[in-house]
Design an enzyme around this catalytic site. Structure first.
Site, PDB file in Angstrom:
ATOM      1  N   LYS A 112       0.826  -1.215   0.000  1.00 32.44           N
ATOM      2  CA  LYS A 112       0.000   0.000   0.000  1.00 32.44           C
ATOM      3  C   LYS A 112       0.854   1.257   0.000  1.00 32.44           C
ATOM      4  CE  LYS A 112      -4.345  -1.545   1.934  1.00 32.44           C
ATOM      5  NZ  LYS A 112      -5.293  -1.414   3.025  1.00 32.44           N
ATOM      6  N   LYS A 193      -5.539 -10.474  -5.742  1.00 32.11           N
ATOM      7  CA  LYS A 193      -6.728 -10.688  -4.921  1.00 32.11           C
ATOM      8  C   LYS A 193      -7.914  -9.830  -5.377  1.00 32.11           C
ATOM      9  CE  LYS A 193      -7.197  -7.993  -0.909  1.00 32.11           C
ATOM     10  NZ  LYS A 193      -7.164  -7.637   0.488  1.00 32.11           N
ATOM     11  N   LYS A 196     -12.098  -5.018  -2.474  1.00 29.37           N
ATOM     12  CA  LYS A 196     -13.262  -4.138  -2.593  1.00 29.37           C
ATOM     13  C   LYS A 196     -12.931  -2.733  -3.074  1.00 29.37           C
ATOM     14  CE  LYS A 196     -13.892  -4.455   2.348  1.00 29.37           C
ATOM     15  NZ  LYS A 196     -12.575  -4.225   2.949  1.00 29.37           N
TER      16      LYS A 196
HETATM   17  P1  TYM Z   1     -10.858  -6.619   4.847  1.00 25.94           P
HETATM   18  O1  TYM Z   1     -12.053  -5.772   4.975  1.00 25.94           O
HETATM   19  O2  TYM Z   1      -9.845  -6.286   3.811  1.00 25.94           O
HETATM   20  O3  TYM Z   1     -11.273  -8.114   4.596  1.00 25.94           O
HETATM   21  C1  TYM Z   1     -12.164  -8.776   5.470  1.00 25.94           C
HETATM   22  C2  TYM Z   1     -11.892 -10.259   5.446  1.00 25.94           C
HETATM   23  O4  TYM Z   1     -12.038 -10.772   4.124  1.00 25.94           O
HETATM   24  C3  TYM Z   1     -10.856 -11.471   3.727  1.00 25.94           C
HETATM   25  N1  TYM Z   1     -10.652 -11.245   2.288  1.00 25.94           N
HETATM   26  C4  TYM Z   1     -10.529 -12.211   1.373  1.00 25.94           C
HETATM   27  N2  TYM Z   1     -10.532 -13.548   1.497  1.00 25.94           N
HETATM   28  C5  TYM Z   1     -10.385 -14.262   0.359  1.00 25.94           C
HETATM   29  N3  TYM Z   1     -10.245 -13.712  -0.870  1.00 25.94           N
HETATM   30  C6  TYM Z   1     -10.237 -12.369  -1.027  1.00 25.94           C
HETATM   31  N4  TYM Z   1     -10.114 -11.838  -2.220  1.00 25.94           N
HETATM   32  C7  TYM Z   1     -10.381 -11.558   0.138  1.00 25.94           C
HETATM   33  N5  TYM Z   1     -10.432 -10.216   0.347  1.00 25.94           N
HETATM   34  C8  TYM Z   1     -10.588 -10.043   1.668  1.00 25.94           C
HETATM   35  C9  TYM Z   1      -9.735 -10.852   4.562  1.00 25.94           C
HETATM   36  O5  TYM Z   1      -8.644 -11.734   4.681  1.00 25.94           O
HETATM   37  C10 TYM Z   1     -10.454 -10.608   5.878  1.00 25.94           C
HETATM   38  O6  TYM Z   1     -10.475 -11.791   6.648  1.00 25.94           O
HETATM   39  N6  TYM Z   1      -7.510  -5.727   8.422  1.00 25.94           N
HETATM   40  C11 TYM Z   1      -8.752  -6.397   8.150  1.00 25.94           C
HETATM   41  C12 TYM Z   1      -9.877  -5.966   9.080  1.00 25.94           C
HETATM   42  C13 TYM Z   1      -9.577  -6.134  10.517  1.00 25.94           C
HETATM   43  C14 TYM Z   1      -9.444  -7.368  11.228  1.00 25.94           C
HETATM   44  C15 TYM Z   1      -9.188  -7.004  12.568  1.00 25.94           C
HETATM   45  C16 TYM Z   1      -9.526  -8.709  10.817  1.00 25.94           C
HETATM   46  C17 TYM Z   1      -9.416  -5.128  11.432  1.00 25.94           C
HETATM   47  N7  TYM Z   1      -9.184  -5.640  12.652  1.00 25.94           N
HETATM   48  C18 TYM Z   1      -8.998  -7.996  13.562  1.00 25.94           C
HETATM   49  C19 TYM Z   1      -9.328  -9.697  11.816  1.00 25.94           C
HETATM   50  C20 TYM Z   1      -9.076  -9.322  13.147  1.00 25.94           C
HETATM   51  C21 TYM Z   1      -9.164  -6.078   6.723  1.00 25.94           C
HETATM   52  O7  TYM Z   1      -8.658  -5.200   6.095  1.00 25.94           O
HETATM   53  O8  TYM Z   1     -10.186  -6.772   6.293  1.00 25.94           O
END
Ligand code: TYM
Length: 327
Positions: A112, A193, A196
């Protein structure tokens, strides 16, 4: 006592099929077995340049989507990160126990910060806030997609160091990733990947997409010229991604999907993928529309969830402060 499960999504956009197959789908059956916390991590959203209305609206939309997917506020604590102020405070304490070197090694920060023009200090300490999220609730397991595993590993390292230095304070959590679907790729760019925040909506299937949009997007999905339906991520990333999507949506092993489509053309593969995705997304979309028309219900769920989360968070924070000799 039930073990604790914690996970979250970041409201930088609407939730995708990747979020569902990599994370949310795997939370659903664990709601009875674990004491669950599901969070919308809106403080994390502001680590990159964000419009306040955009963050606000996406927070509510993600909350509606959580419920539409089947997360149940009667069984789990569902809440918004900014409503529980202990997250920010514990983050500071953990910052004091995180090494520059280990935070610098995080691949998400490297990716990023290379892309962005303005890189905030919060983007750098992003995983430390994640560690605070997880550790506040005495978490045992963190079911996430593959891209978040490194952050959970860092959480373990920070917690272990803290416990060693200040006495046993935190439970050491463990990341759990699904066998299939841990990394769903983009439809037009199956090398990376499905995210969103991608600029091209045709690369992504959103959980609120209509049947027509899903059909159109999968029709345009990149395949290859090898004309064989084979799971080979290196040489056939597009085909392999569609096989993964079918497998995860239908709950059938990839090898079975592959053999059931043997000898058929890519049109048949895409038709099967379209049907599989619609069967998952359609019922979610319909429930999502219901919740989006009942915003008061959503706000009540968020407020109730925050109160429940706060009770646990306050206790852990107090324990950590005391351990560090803070009045
Ligand atoms: P975020 O919003 O990017 O993604 C949420 C969850 O979705 C999974 N994910 C995917 N899994 C498979 N294929 C994909 N293309 C894909 N895109 C996203 C992510 O691995 C995630 O599990 N940092 C985290 C949010 C967060 C969090 C936490 C997660 C904040 N605090 C504490 C776990 C524990 C994030 O950006 O999620």
């Amino acid at each position: 006592m039930k073990k604790v499960l914690y996970s979250a999504t970041k409201p930088t956009g609407l939730l995708t099929l990747g979020n569902y197959l990599g994370a949310i789908k795997n939370w659903l059956p664990l709601q009875d077995e674990y004491s669950c916390y599901f969070c919308i991590a809106n403080l994390h959203a502001h680590t990159v340049d964000m419009n306040p209305d955009f963050v606000y609206n996406n927070t509510l939309k993600q909350l509606a989507m959580f419920l539409a997917c089947g997360l149940d506020p009667k069984k789990a604590v569902i809440y918004v990160q900014s409503q529980v102020k202990e997250h920010s405070e514990l983050c500071w304490l953990l910052n004091c126990n995180t090494m520059m070197g280990e935070a610098s090694r995080m691949t998400q920060f490297k990716d990023k910060s290379q892309k962005g023009t303005s890189v905030t200090t919060a983007l750098f300490t992003y995983p430390v806030l994640m560690a605070a999220d997880i550790l506040l609730y005495n978490t045992d397991i963190v079911p996430v997609g593959e891209d978040q595993v490194q952050h959970v590993e860092l959480t373990r390292d920070i917690a272990t160091r803290f416990n060693h230095k200040f006495g046993n304070t935190f439970v050491i959590p463990k990341a759990v990733v699904p066998k299939v679907g841990a990394r769903i790729k983009g439809l037009l760019n199956p090398e990376s990947k499905m995210g969103k925040t991608d600029d091209d909506a045709n690369n992504i299937i959103f959980l609120h997409d209509s049947d027509e949009e899903i059909t159109r997007k999968i029709k345009r999905a990149v395949t290859d010229s090898l004309s064989q339906i084979k799971f080979d991520e290196k040489n056939q990333p597009g085909v392999s991604n569609l096989l993964t999507i079918i497998s995860a949506c239908e709950n059938v092993p990839i090898s079975e999907v592959e053999s059931s489509l043997a000898g058929q053309n890519y049109g048949a593969l895409k038709k099967r993928a379209t049907e599989a995705v619609i069967s998952v997304v359609k019922p979610i979309r319909e429930k999502y529309e219901y919740y989006m028309n009942n915003l008061n219900e959503l706000l009540k769920i968020a407020n109730d969830g925050a109160k429940k989360a706060e009770k646990v968070a306050i206790k852990t924070l107090e324990k950590a402060k005391k351990a560090m000799g803070l009045l």
